[in-house]
Enzyme design. Structure first.
Site, mmCIF file in Angstrom:
data_model
loop_
_atom_site.group_PDB
_atom_site.id
_atom_site.type_symbol
_atom_site.label_atom_id
_atom_site.label_comp_id
_atom_site.label_asym_id
_atom_site.label_seq_id
_atom_site.Cartn_x
_atom_site.Cartn_y
_atom_site.Cartn_z
ATOM 1 N N LYS A 75 0.807 -1.220 0.000
ATOM 2 C CA LYS A 75 0.000 0.000 0.000
ATOM 3 C C LYS A 75 0.843 1.274 0.000
ATOM 4 O O LYS A 75 0.373 2.315 -0.456
ATOM 5 C CB LYS A 75 -0.998 -0.046 1.150
ATOM 6 C CG LYS A 75 -2.008 -1.172 0.894
ATOM 7 C CD LYS A 75 -2.829 -1.497 2.099
ATOM 8 C CE LYS A 75 -4.051 -0.630 2.124
ATOM 9 N NZ LYS A 75 -4.946 -1.032 3.223
ATOM 10 N N GLU A 112 -1.639 7.814 8.066
ATOM 11 C CA GLU A 112 -2.549 8.692 7.329
ATOM 12 C C GLU A 112 -3.330 9.553 8.293
ATOM 13 O O GLU A 112 -3.599 9.140 9.427
ATOM 14 C CB GLU A 112 -3.582 7.840 6.556
ATOM 15 C CG GLU A 112 -3.137 7.453 5.189
ATOM 16 C CD GLU A 112 -4.146 6.572 4.448
ATOM 17 O OE1 GLU A 112 -5.235 6.272 4.976
ATOM 18 O OE2 GLU A 112 -3.814 6.194 3.325
ATOM 19 N N LYS A 113 -3.736 10.697 7.828
ATOM 20 C CA LYS A 113 -4.707 11.499 8.562
ATOM 21 C C LYS A 113 -5.962 10.638 8.696
ATOM 22 O O LYS A 113 -6.368 9.977 7.749
ATOM 23 C CB LYS A 113 -4.998 12.764 7.739
ATOM 24 C CG LYS A 113 -6.105 13.604 8.271
ATOM 25 C CD LYS A 113 -5.562 14.814 9.010
ATOM 26 C CE LYS A 113 -6.661 15.488 9.794
ATOM 27 N NZ LYS A 113 -6.339 15.631 11.222
ATOM 28 N N HIS A 172 -14.488 -2.112 9.372
ATOM 29 C CA HIS A 172 -13.841 -1.846 8.085
ATOM 30 C C HIS A 172 -14.183 -2.886 7.023
ATOM 31 O O HIS A 172 -13.486 -3.012 6.019
ATOM 32 C CB HIS A 172 -12.320 -1.739 8.237
ATOM 33 C CG HIS A 172 -11.894 -0.715 9.250
ATOM 34 N ND1 HIS A 172 -12.332 0.583 9.212
ATOM 35 C CD2 HIS A 172 -11.106 -0.814 10.340
ATOM 36 C CE1 HIS A 172 -11.810 1.240 10.224
ATOM 37 N NE2 HIS A 172 -11.070 0.419 10.941
ATOM 38 N N LYS A 210 -17.171 -4.383 4.364
ATOM 39 C CA LYS A 210 -18.401 -3.950 3.707
ATOM 40 C C LYS A 210 -19.576 -4.863 4.043
ATOM 41 O O LYS A 210 -19.419 -6.083 4.088
ATOM 42 C CB LYS A 210 -18.182 -3.915 2.193
ATOM 43 C CG LYS A 210 -17.101 -2.912 1.792
ATOM 44 C CD LYS A 210 -16.567 -3.176 0.402
ATOM 45 C CE LYS A 210 -15.352 -2.293 0.132
ATOM 46 N NZ LYS A 210 -14.633 -2.686 -1.090
ATOM 47 N N ARG A 270 -8.300 -7.102 -8.752
ATOM 48 C CA ARG A 270 -9.081 -8.339 -8.924
ATOM 49 C C ARG A 270 -10.550 -7.960 -9.073
ATOM 50 O O ARG A 270 -10.912 -6.799 -8.956
ATOM 51 C CB ARG A 270 -8.929 -9.207 -7.671
ATOM 52 C CG ARG A 270 -9.317 -8.433 -6.415
ATOM 53 C CD ARG A 270 -9.471 -9.297 -5.191
ATOM 54 N NE ARG A 270 -9.439 -8.516 -3.978
ATOM 55 C CZ ARG A 270 -10.452 -7.860 -3.452
ATOM 56 N NH1 ARG A 270 -11.628 -7.843 -4.064
ATOM 57 N NH2 ARG A 270 -10.330 -7.180 -2.326
HETATM 58 P P1 ADP Z 1 -7.938 -2.834 3.881
HETATM 59 O O1 ADP Z 1 -7.036 -3.110 2.712
HETATM 60 O O2 ADP Z 1 -7.459 -3.481 5.146
HETATM 61 O O3 ADP Z 1 -9.375 -3.096 3.583
HETATM 62 P P2 ADP Z 1 -8.287 0.044 3.384
HETATM 63 O O4 ADP Z 1 -7.158 0.982 3.243
HETATM 64 O O5 ADP Z 1 -9.013 -0.360 2.138
HETATM 65 O O6 ADP Z 1 -7.784 -1.259 4.177
HETATM 66 O O7 ADP Z 1 -9.331 0.641 4.389
HETATM 67 C C1 ADP Z 1 -10.481 -0.100 4.797
HETATM 68 C C2 ADP Z 1 -11.473 0.822 5.501
HETATM 69 O O8 ADP Z 1 -10.837 1.454 6.644
HETATM 70 C C3 ADP Z 1 -11.988 1.974 4.653
HETATM 71 O O9 ADP Z 1 -13.084 1.603 3.839
HETATM 72 C C4 ADP Z 1 -12.375 2.954 5.746
HETATM 73 O O10 ADP Z 1 -13.588 2.545 6.342
HETATM 74 C C5 ADP Z 1 -11.290 2.787 6.791
HETATM 75 N N1 ADP Z 1 -10.158 3.739 6.573
HETATM 76 C C6 ADP Z 1 -9.023 3.498 5.867
HETATM 77 N N2 ADP Z 1 -8.208 4.588 5.846
HETATM 78 C C7 ADP Z 1 -8.839 5.561 6.557
HETATM 79 C C8 ADP Z 1 -8.522 6.940 6.917
HETATM 80 N N3 ADP Z 1 -7.382 7.527 6.539
HETATM 81 N N4 ADP Z 1 -9.432 7.616 7.654
HETATM 82 C C9 ADP Z 1 -10.585 7.030 8.068
HETATM 83 N N5 ADP Z 1 -10.927 5.759 7.777
HETATM 84 C C10 ADP Z 1 -10.088 5.017 7.029
#
Ligand code: ADP
Length: 447
Positions: free
Chosen positions: A116, A200-201, A235, A237, A291
């Site tokens: 990532k 990240e913020k 986190h 869906k 994918r």
């Molecule tokens: P993964 O690959 O583990 O699924 P993601 O980066 O896709 O991780 O993030 C999954 C979920 O986590 C996002 O859909 C969101 O709900 C939350 N999330 C990720 N990054 C942030 C962020 N910077 N601020 C707030 N929520 C976040």
């Protein structure tokens, strides 16, 4: 075109691929663990080969056994579905080294987007807007503190190798930073074997909006609109819909074209999803999935395209079936994920499915590998069915979803159908006014 495709997966997605292949006149080879000997994908495939014991690491993740199965069956292509080996760049390379076609993106793109930190760097270079945060991986507590102070608390520590919401830690203030940083690294190491993290913020109340894209691998790419996946728990869906209730047509067009151009510039091949958080009318890239997604049927309903057939055609070297101008998005579609879980505690509920009845009628699609008398094994993912509905407007799609949920019967085990029934009646869901925090707040409130 391919003669025979080996499907390196199980459950509903193995069936989904099998259905596309059969309609294209392509033979299918199912692989399965000993726990899945009587699974639906095994029953429906032209051939089936056992690749190991129940544990996924010994079967669905067992690369030598899957390659051996493909050679024995003389399959000329492999479709990985989602999960398992679908985003394993090394597996994609091995498949291609064996002169078997890989129905997926180029291995180098899988590798880049799977890290990532690399993915963010690449996305930034391609012109996608990013979540503000560290420039690359963060190695020390001192560095983490500097980044947190620069962007302001709260911040999120995330695993570079992350997936499925694991290895993420929210840090509210300076006092929490050191502990959370060390914990995130340890968790990442345990879950993924790599302890690299980045920062990240932490966005306060965003929505999750993702764009479906398709590339031909030679410099052409199109977008198929967005999906709003803001209804999440831990986190993960729970329900996805398109179009997003908050996105205007010009915004969709603008962001979609930015994504399509980025993928064209990259010479991306096959299906991919670019995920963003969206807050105050701004998009922030979080990751790209190289994918097919669980929620792809939502896009199939809106576009009338078959994304699995499109993947197979592109892998066989055919051009994309549509130009951007030929892509039209019509109506509204919603998918709910039905899991074998207690709808209140979310504890897994495997076991014998004594009764199964799928909803039907106009605009209703069920993707599921369940049947009456099937035993849901405790070993794998708890997704047992996806219910997808489509209608002209969002309001009509919600009415259809409510009606279809009433028709569904899953007997003998617990499922999350009651959770979805509760959701469709919630005023905030009906108005479309929800963020990624909304579902957990609702569950906490009502227990
Ligand atoms: P993964 O690959 O583990 O699924 P993601 O980066 O896709 O991780 O993030 C999954 C979920 O986590 C996002 O859909 C969101 O709900 C939350 N999330 C990720 N990054 C942030 C962020 N910077 N601020 C707030 N929520 C976040």
């Amino acid at each position: 075109m391919f003669r025979k495709i080996l499907i390196a997966n199980r459950g509903e997605i193995a069936l989904r691929v099998l259905r596309a292949a059969r309609e294209m006149g392509i033979k299918t080879v199912a692989v399965h663990s000993t726990a899945d000997a009587s699974a639906m994908h095994v029953r429906l495939a032209d051939e089936a080969i056992c690749i190991g014991p129940p544990s996924a690491s010994d079967s669905y993740l067992n690369i030598p056994n899957i390659i051996a199965a493909a050679e024995i069956a003389q399959a000329d292509a492999i479709h990985p579905g989602y999960g398992f080996l679908s985003e394993n760049a090394r597996f994609a390379e091995i498949v291609e080294e064996h002169r078997i076609a890989w129905i997926g993106p180029k291995p180098e793109h899988i590798r880049t987007m799977g890290d990532k930190v690399e993915a963010k760097r690449t996305a930034g270079a391609l012109g996608l807007p990013l979540v503000p945060g560290s420039d690359g991986a963060v190695e020390t507590v001192e560095h983490a503190r500097k980044v947190a102070e620069e962007f302001g608390y709260p911040v999120l520590v995330k695993a570079a190798a992350g997936g499925g919401g694991r290895g993420m830690k929210v840090v509210e203030n300076d006092a929490m930073l050191e502990g959370a940083f060390r914990q995130a690294r340890a968790e990442a190491k345990a879950a993924f074997g790599h302890d690299a993290v980045y920062i990240e913020k932490y966005l306060k109340n965003p929505r999750h909006i993702e764009f479906q894209i398709f590339g031909d691998g030679k410099g052409k790419a199109i977008h198929l609109g967005e999906r709003d996946c803001s209804l999440q728990r831990r986190h993960q869906k729970v329900l996805e819909e398109a179009p997003s209730p908050v996105l205007s047509a010009p915004e969709r067009e603008r962001m979609g074209m930015i994504c399509a151009k980025a993928m064209a510039d990259m010479h991306y091949r096959g299906a991919g999803t670019i995920e963003f958080l969206w807050e105050n009318n701004e998009f922030y890239f979080i990751e790209m999935n190289t994918r097919l997604q669980v929620e792809h049927p939502v896009t199939e309903y809106l576009t009338g395209m078959d994304l699995v057939k499109e993947q197979i055609n592109v892998a066989a070297g055919l051009p994309l079936s549509r130009t951007q101008d030929q892509v039209t998005l019509s109506g509204h579609a919603i998918e709910v994920r039905i899991n074998a879980e207690d709808p209140q505690t979310f504890a897994p509920s495997p076991g014998l499915v004594s009764e199964f009845h799928a909803a039907g009628g106009p605009g209703v699609r069920i993707d599921s590998a369940l049947y009456s008398g099937y035993r849901v094994p405790p070993t794998y993912d708890s997704l047992i069915a996806k219910l997808i509905v489509h209608d002209d407007s969002r309001e009509q799609a919600i009415a259809r979803l409510k009606r279809a949920l009433e028709e569904m019967v899953v007997g003998g085990i617990k499922s999350t159908i009651p959770l979805h029934q509760r959701l469709v009646d919630e005023p905030d869901f009906r108005s479309g006014d929800y963020s990624i925090k909304w579902l957990e707040a609702l569950l906490a409130k009502k227990g």
